[in-house]
Design a protein around this motif. Structure first.
Motif, PDB file in Angstrom:
ATOM      1  N   GLN A  43     -57.759 -74.512  28.306  1.00  0.00           N
ATOM      2  CA  GLN A  43     -56.293 -74.458  28.320  1.00  0.00           C
ATOM      3  C   GLN A  43     -55.796 -73.383  29.285  1.00  0.00           C
ATOM      4  O   GLN A  43     -54.863 -73.613  30.064  1.00  0.00           O
ATOM      5  CB  GLN A  43     -55.742 -74.194  26.916  1.00  0.00           C
ATOM      6  CG  GLN A  43     -54.219 -74.178  26.847  1.00  0.00           C
ATOM      7  CD  GLN A  43     -53.619 -75.530  27.204  1.00  0.00           C
ATOM      8  OE1 GLN A  43     -53.907 -76.534  26.567  1.00  0.00           O
ATOM      9  NE2 GLN A  43     -52.782 -75.567  28.234  1.00  0.00           N
ATOM     10  N   ALA A  46     -56.328 -74.579  32.795  1.00  0.00           N
ATOM     11  CA  ALA A  46     -55.334 -75.602  33.122  1.00  0.00           C
ATOM     12  C   ALA A  46     -54.009 -74.957  33.494  1.00  0.00           C
ATOM     13  O   ALA A  46     -53.363 -75.347  34.477  1.00  0.00           O
ATOM     14  CB  ALA A  46     -55.158 -76.550  31.935  1.00  0.00           C
ATOM     15  N   ASN A  47     -53.596 -73.961  32.742  1.00  0.00           N
ATOM     16  CA  ASN A  47     -52.337 -73.260  33.028  1.00  0.00           C
ATOM     17  C   ASN A  47     -52.393 -72.547  34.376  1.00  0.00           C
ATOM     18  O   ASN A  47     -51.454 -72.618  35.168  1.00  0.00           O
ATOM     19  CB  ASN A  47     -52.015 -72.260  31.925  1.00  0.00           C
ATOM     20  CG  ASN A  47     -51.696 -72.917  30.605  1.00  0.00           C
ATOM     21  OD1 ASN A  47     -51.382 -74.106  30.538  1.00  0.00           O
ATOM     22  ND2 ASN A  47     -51.794 -72.165  29.525  1.00  0.00           N
ATOM     23  N   SER A  52     -53.905 -80.527  33.999  1.00  0.00           N
ATOM     24  CA  SER A  52     -54.003 -80.837  32.572  1.00  0.00           C
ATOM     25  C   SER A  52     -55.367 -80.377  32.052  1.00  0.00           C
ATOM     26  O   SER A  52     -56.320 -80.204  32.823  1.00  0.00           O
ATOM     27  CB  SER A  52     -53.850 -82.338  32.332  1.00  0.00           C
ATOM     28  OG  SER A  52     -55.015 -83.024  32.746  1.00  0.00           O
ATOM     29  N   GLU A  54     -57.375 -82.137  30.324  1.00  0.00           N
ATOM     30  CA  GLU A  54     -58.323 -83.229  30.561  1.00  0.00           C
ATOM     31  C   GLU A  54     -58.876 -83.186  31.987  1.00  0.00           C
ATOM     32  O   GLU A  54     -60.061 -83.443  32.213  1.00  0.00           O
ATOM     33  CB  GLU A  54     -57.687 -84.588  30.277  1.00  0.00           C
ATOM     34  CG  GLU A  54     -57.423 -84.828  28.798  1.00  0.00           C
ATOM     35  CD  GLU A  54     -58.670 -84.666  27.927  1.00  0.00           C
ATOM     36  OE1 GLU A  54     -59.734 -85.213  28.296  1.00  0.00           O
ATOM     37  OE2 GLU A  54     -58.580 -83.987  26.896  1.00  0.00           O
ATOM     38  N   THR A  55     -58.039 -82.831  32.947  1.00  0.00           N
ATOM     39  CA  THR A  55     -58.497 -82.709  34.333  1.00  0.00           C
ATOM     40  C   THR A  55     -59.492 -81.558  34.455  1.00  0.00           C
ATOM     41  O   THR A  55     -60.518 -81.690  35.122  1.00  0.00           O
ATOM     42  CB  THR A  55     -57.303 -82.501  35.284  1.00  0.00           C
ATOM     43  OG1 THR A  55     -56.425 -83.621  35.164  1.00  0.00           O
ATOM     44  CG2 THR A  55     -57.754 -82.347  36.725  1.00  0.00           C
TER      45      THR A  55
END
Length: 85
Positions: A43, A46-47, A52, A54-55
C-alpha cells in the motif's frame, strides 16, 4: 515420448541459463526494488509510485521472476549482493 527427450519447464530454464547472465533493471524496477528493500508495504509503495496495490503486486511478482528469486527476502539479498540499488 516417441523416443524424444522430455524436460520439465523448470529444468529446461535452468539448463539454458548462463551462470553470469547480466540482469538489467528498468528505472521503475529499481524504484520498486528500493522501496522493497526499505521495508515499505504494498500500500505504501502504491501511494509513493501513484499506482494501485494490484499493480504493485504484479510488478513485485514480475521483478522476483525476472531475477529468479524465490521470494522477496531473496530478492533483497540479491539486490544488496549485486549492488542493484
Amino acid at each position: 515420448m516417441d523416443g524424444e527427450t522430455f524436460l520439465c519447464n523448470e529444468m529446461e530454464v535452468l539448463m539454458r541459463k548462463r551462470p553470469e547472465q547480466q540482469i538489467w533493471l528498468t528505472v521503475r524496477e529499481k524504484e520498486l526494488l528500493q522501496l522493497i528493500v526499505d521495508g515499505y508495504t504494498n500500500q505504501e509503495m502504491a501511494n509513493k509510485m501513484f499506482l494501485s496495490v494490484e499493480t504493485i503486486k504484479t510488478y513485485r511478482k514480475n521483478l522476483i521472476a525476472k531475477v529468479d528469486a524465490k521470494n522477496a527476502v531473496l530478492l533483497v539479498k540479491m539486490a544488496m549482493d549485486n549492488k542493484w540499488i
